[in-house]
Write an enzyme that holds these catalytic residues in place. Structure first.
Site, PDB file in Angstrom:
ATOM      1  N   TYR A 259      32.092 -45.497 115.179  1.00 11.62           N
ATOM      2  CA  TYR A 259      32.003 -44.870 114.092  1.00 11.62           C
ATOM      3  C   TYR A 259      30.597 -44.179 113.502  1.00 11.62           C
ATOM      4  O   TYR A 259      30.457 -43.260 113.172  1.00 11.62           O
ATOM      5  CB  TYR A 259      32.851 -45.543 112.732  1.00 11.62           C
ATOM      6  CG  TYR A 259      32.582 -44.843 111.509  1.00 11.62           C
ATOM      7  CD1 TYR A 259      33.349 -43.696 111.316  1.00 11.62           C
ATOM      8  CD2 TYR A 259      31.753 -45.224 110.310  1.00 11.62           C
ATOM      9  CE1 TYR A 259      33.359 -43.034 110.036  1.00 11.62           C
ATOM     10  CE2 TYR A 259      31.675 -44.549 108.964  1.00 11.62           C
ATOM     11  CZ  TYR A 259      32.262 -43.523 109.119  1.00 11.62           C
ATOM     12  OH  TYR A 259      32.202 -42.890 108.031  1.00 11.62           O
ATOM     13  N   ASP A 260      29.884 -45.369 113.408  1.00 15.27           N
ATOM     14  CA  ASP A 260      28.496 -44.950 112.699  1.00 15.27           C
ATOM     15  C   ASP A 260      27.760 -44.013 113.751  1.00 15.27           C
ATOM     16  O   ASP A 260      26.989 -43.173 113.323  1.00 15.27           O
ATOM     17  CB  ASP A 260      27.816 -46.235 112.324  1.00 15.27           C
ATOM     18  CG  ASP A 260      28.009 -47.522 113.258  1.00 15.27           C
ATOM     19  OD1 ASP A 260      29.131 -48.116 113.234  1.00 15.27           O
ATOM     20  OD2 ASP A 260      26.986 -47.844 114.179  1.00 15.27           O
TER      21      ASP A 260
END
Length: 285
Positions: free
Chosen positions: A118-119
């Site tokens: 995600y990041d």
């Protein structure tokens, strides 16, 4: 967000996967990964500015389905930027504090060092927004906000809705062993929307850049359980603690002095925000 922009004097159109109620102007259905549909809607709407918020935001879902998360968060952002560049439309891109990776008091000059799916997807979107600004001279602003909460968020897997709904219904809130003591910043959606409205006005005048948007107030998930329990009344609820089973970042906090220098300040501390949010959820049951 739409309410804040309307209050600031803007007309608002929306583009989303599903129709959005609220009377904030025409809402067009579509996916940011569908470039031709997005270009078609841009031509019809003819906006002065785009605020790009669309993303796959649940960390567990990104890890379980990386192709979908990367497609939406990276290529969806590229589609939005490309369409805006072609139409000469300024664009605000919602990045996230997660793009920095782990760290405390991170400023806009802190290198982006994501660790997980995600990041990393959001950091890539952030870098593409910077690249479009440099390459094409686009008017672009990037927001790196901490965790938002507030009325309208009914998505159960998210931390604060999960805790409040569980406590109001007399069930155990679910926390994860690896993150229950991790400190994060939280921002009320009203304060976040005010930051976007400010940056929108500035971007329309040609002033872009990257801005952290945080409150400076950190809390752990366990803190939030205690605060909500205390406000609702009765004994403190003991959370059900599970092994997470997916990777997530550790402690984070932001240095948000850049946007504060523009005149923005948060109006909500976490205590007030949680109390008002509990009352909002009570009206939804």
């Amino acid at each position: 967000m739409a309410a804040a922009l309307l209050k600031a004097g803007h007309a608002v159109d929306g583009y989303a996967l599903a129709s959005i109620p609220g009377g904030y102007g025409p809402t067009y259905q579509g996916d940011v990964t569908d470039y031709s549909r997005f270009r078609q809607v841009l031509t019809r709407s003819n906006p002065d500015l785009i605020i790009h918020l669309a993303a796959r935001v649940v960390v567990a879902h990104a890890q379980a389905g990386p192709a979908e998360a990367l497609g939406t968060n990276i290529m969806g952002t590229v589609n939005v930027l490309d369409a805006c560049q072609a139409g000469g439309i300024p664009c605000i891109v919602a990045s996230t504090d997660k793009a920095y990776g782990d760290g405390l008091n991170m400023s806009e000059g802190t290198p982006l060092r994501p660790r997980y799916i995600y990041d990393t997807s959001k950091a890539c979107a952030d870098l593409m927004a910077q690249a479009y600004a440099r390459t094409y001279g686009m008017s672009v602003a990037i927001t790196r906000s901490c965790n938002a909460y507030g009325p309208g968020d009914g998505y159960a897997p998210r931390l604060i809705p999960n805790i409040i709904k569980a406590i109001l219904t007399g069930t155990q809130p679910t926390l994860y062993a690896e993150s229950m003591h991790v400190c994060r910043e939280y921002i009320h959606v009203t304060d976040l929307a005010a930051a976007y409205a400010l940056l929108a006005d500035r971007l329309l005048k040609g002033d872009g850049g990257c801005y952290n948007v945080g409150t400076g107030e950190t809390a752990t998930p366990l803190d939030i359980v205690r605060w909500v329990s205390d406000y609702v009344g009765g004994k403190e609820r003991t959370p059900k603690v599970l092994a997470r089973g997916y990777a997530e970042l550790g402690n984070q906090s932001l240095d948000s002095n850049s946007i504060r220098a523009l005149g923005w300040l948060p109006k909500y501390d976490l205590g007030r925000g949680l109390k008002e949010l509990v009352e909002w959820y009570r009206t939804q049951t």
